[in-house]
Design an enzyme around this catalytic site. Structure first.
Site, PDB file in Angstrom:
ATOM      1  N   CYS A  36       0.934  -1.289  -0.115  1.00 17.92           N
ATOM      2  CA  CYS A  36      -0.122  -0.116   0.120  1.00 17.92           C
ATOM      3  C   CYS A  36       0.793   1.281   0.032  1.00 17.92           C
ATOM      4  O   CYS A  36       1.913   1.115  -0.044  1.00 17.92           O
ATOM      5  CB  CYS A  36      -1.066  -0.181   1.169  1.00 17.92           C
ATOM      6  SG  CYS A  36      -0.154  -0.076   2.880  1.00 17.92           S
ATOM      7  N   THR A  37       0.354   2.336   0.067  1.00 15.87           N
ATOM      8  CA  THR A  37       1.170   3.578   0.112  1.00 15.87           C
ATOM      9  C   THR A  37       2.258   3.778   1.239  1.00 15.87           C
ATOM     10  O   THR A  37       3.699   3.997   0.817  1.00 15.87           O
ATOM     11  CB  THR A  37       0.381   4.796   0.163  1.00 15.87           C
ATOM     12  OG1 THR A  37      -0.793   4.832  -1.133  1.00 15.87           O
ATOM     13  CG2 THR A  37       1.126   6.093  -0.338  1.00 15.87           C
TER      14      THR A  37
END
Length: 434
Positions: free
Chosen positions: A286-287
């Protein structure tokens, strides 16, 4: 006006004055950070009082009256009208906090004199922060926080601001959930490291991806093991950038993520349906890492044994490994919306002091309306306030549909004007009153 910290404070919202454009980029984790005042003898740093950030093998200098970065044998500077150097910081940590209200009061006492805006959430399970500010203030908060043994080894991701602050105000809150997930996360074993996935350094992640590609091109492994690359973000984030080989998530809100939780009839497209939980390696990204960490505990409770996350998320990977196996930009949850990979790298500068622009592959990105290729990897909000959909759009469709996502939205009662460039919509009253 100053706010006085009180032990009972659970939520604080401060609005700070808007400051001008600036841009910089650096990173630090684990290693000690030292700040000191200096008087420069360099002509490009003619004013005293700058901030020096030192880390083994790297040293960055932030000047009060120019945008200046010096490290690893090179320097760049660019004069700014108002002389502020803005950055955006992201970090999280799962750690036991016995008294969140008292913890918030301590943070508020330190932050009240700093020019910081963003979201800082604390509760019994730890902290999750995304904020912007002049580099001196933004880094000072992290230095103060790392003085606490519970947060001494924070992995902090830093990226350049585009136009001053990336957030409208500061929100310092006791949040029931550090990230929003259906049913909350307070019941999840986030404070038990074995219940979370094993974090992989970017270099390890890169090797895993190479192995995954090799397995796809040859026969399955003789050991019978398989590997799945799982994008634990939203579909619209995938639309502007992702790791090659990752499938597009079918959710538009992490709250609704349900990989591996349903049967084949309910979710036939789920990549975790009918996989061998003992022999399948799940690579999650994810980010910034927090959503993967949270969701890995959900999968662990469902019996998945071999769970791996990308330490520090995509932002950490782009800095350490560049664009290897990555395509496009990185979606971010602030006013910038989208950042090119070069924003996280330590790029050399040319003779004019400019950072070379690295071409970004946009061939995969499609207009939500006409499905043509788009050149700008940055979402816009639908001009219809009551829709407000985030979508990619080509220049022609922006004009044809007046900034809306579909023909129905064009006739909506609360229609905002077409936005051009990197602007974001303001509050509705701005358009209503005008």
């Amino acid at each position: 006006m100053r706010a006085s910290p009180v032990s009972a404070i659970l939520s604080v919202s401060l609005t700070l004055p808007l400051l001008p454009l600036a841009s910089t980029n650096t990173r630090f984790s684990g290693d000690p950070i030292r700040f000191r005042q200096y008087v420069s003898h360099n002509r490009s740093l003619s004013r005293p009082g700058g901030l020096v950030f030192e880390k083994p093998g790297r040293r960055w200098t932030f000047c009060c009256k120019c945008r200046h970065r010096q490290g690893n044998g090179y320097a760049k500077s660019e004069a700014l009208n108002e002389g502020e150097d803005f950055i955006v910081l992201n970090f999280y940590r799962f750690v036991s906090i016995e008294d969140p209200a008292a913890e918030i009061a301590k943070h508020l006492s330190f932050l009240k004199d700093l020019n910081i805006r963003g979201r800082i959430y604390l509760n019994e399970q730890g902290i999750n922060a995304q904020y912007s500010g002049p580099s001196k203030d933004a880094l000072a908060y992290v230095e103060w926080l790392k003085g606490d043994d519970r947060f001494s080894d924070l992995l902090v991701q830093i990226s350049p601001a585009i136009n001053g602050h990336a957030f409208p105000k500061l929100k310092l809150q006791n949040k029931p959930s550090l990230v929003q997930y259906e049913g909350g996360i307070s019941h999840l074993p986030l404070l038990d490291p074995p219940m979370r996935a094993k974090p992989l350094e970017p270099s390890e992640w890169k090797r895993k991806l190479k192995d995954l590609t090799a397995d796809d091109e040859t026969s399955p492994s003789s050991s019978g093991r398989s590997c799945i690359l799982l994008d634990v973000r939203n579909g619209y984030e995938w639309d502007v950038g992702h790791f090659r080989g990752a499938r597009r998530p079918e959710v538009d809100c992490f709250r609704n993520t349900s990989f591996g939780l349903a049967d084949e009839k309910e979710a036939p497209s789920d990549p975790l349906i009918n996989v061998d939980k003992e022999k399948t390696d799940i690579l999650m990204y994810c980010t910034g890492g927090i959503r993967c960490d949270v969701y890995s505990t959900v999968l662990r409770q469902r019996g998945f044994k071999n769970l791996y996350t990308l330490k520090g998320g995509v932002s950490h990977y782009l800095e350490e490994e560049g664009t290897a196996d990555w395509v496009g930009n990185l979606f971010v949850f602030d006013s910038r919306l989208s950042l090119p990979p070069a924003a996280y790298g330590n790029n050399a500068v040319d003779e004019a002091g400019r950072t070379p622009q690295t071409p970004v592959d946009t061939s995969f990105a499609r207009c939500y309306i006409c499905d043509s290729q788009v050149q700008e990897l940055r979402h816009r909000n639908c001009a219809n306030l009551d829709c407000n959909r985030l979508f990619l759009c080509c220049a022609e469709c922006v004009i044809d549909l007046k900034g809306c996502c579909c023909s129905n939205c064009i006739t909506a009662p609360r229609l905002r004007p077409v936005l051009h460039g990197l602007k974001r919509y303001e509050k509705w009253h701005v358009y209503r009153d005008s």
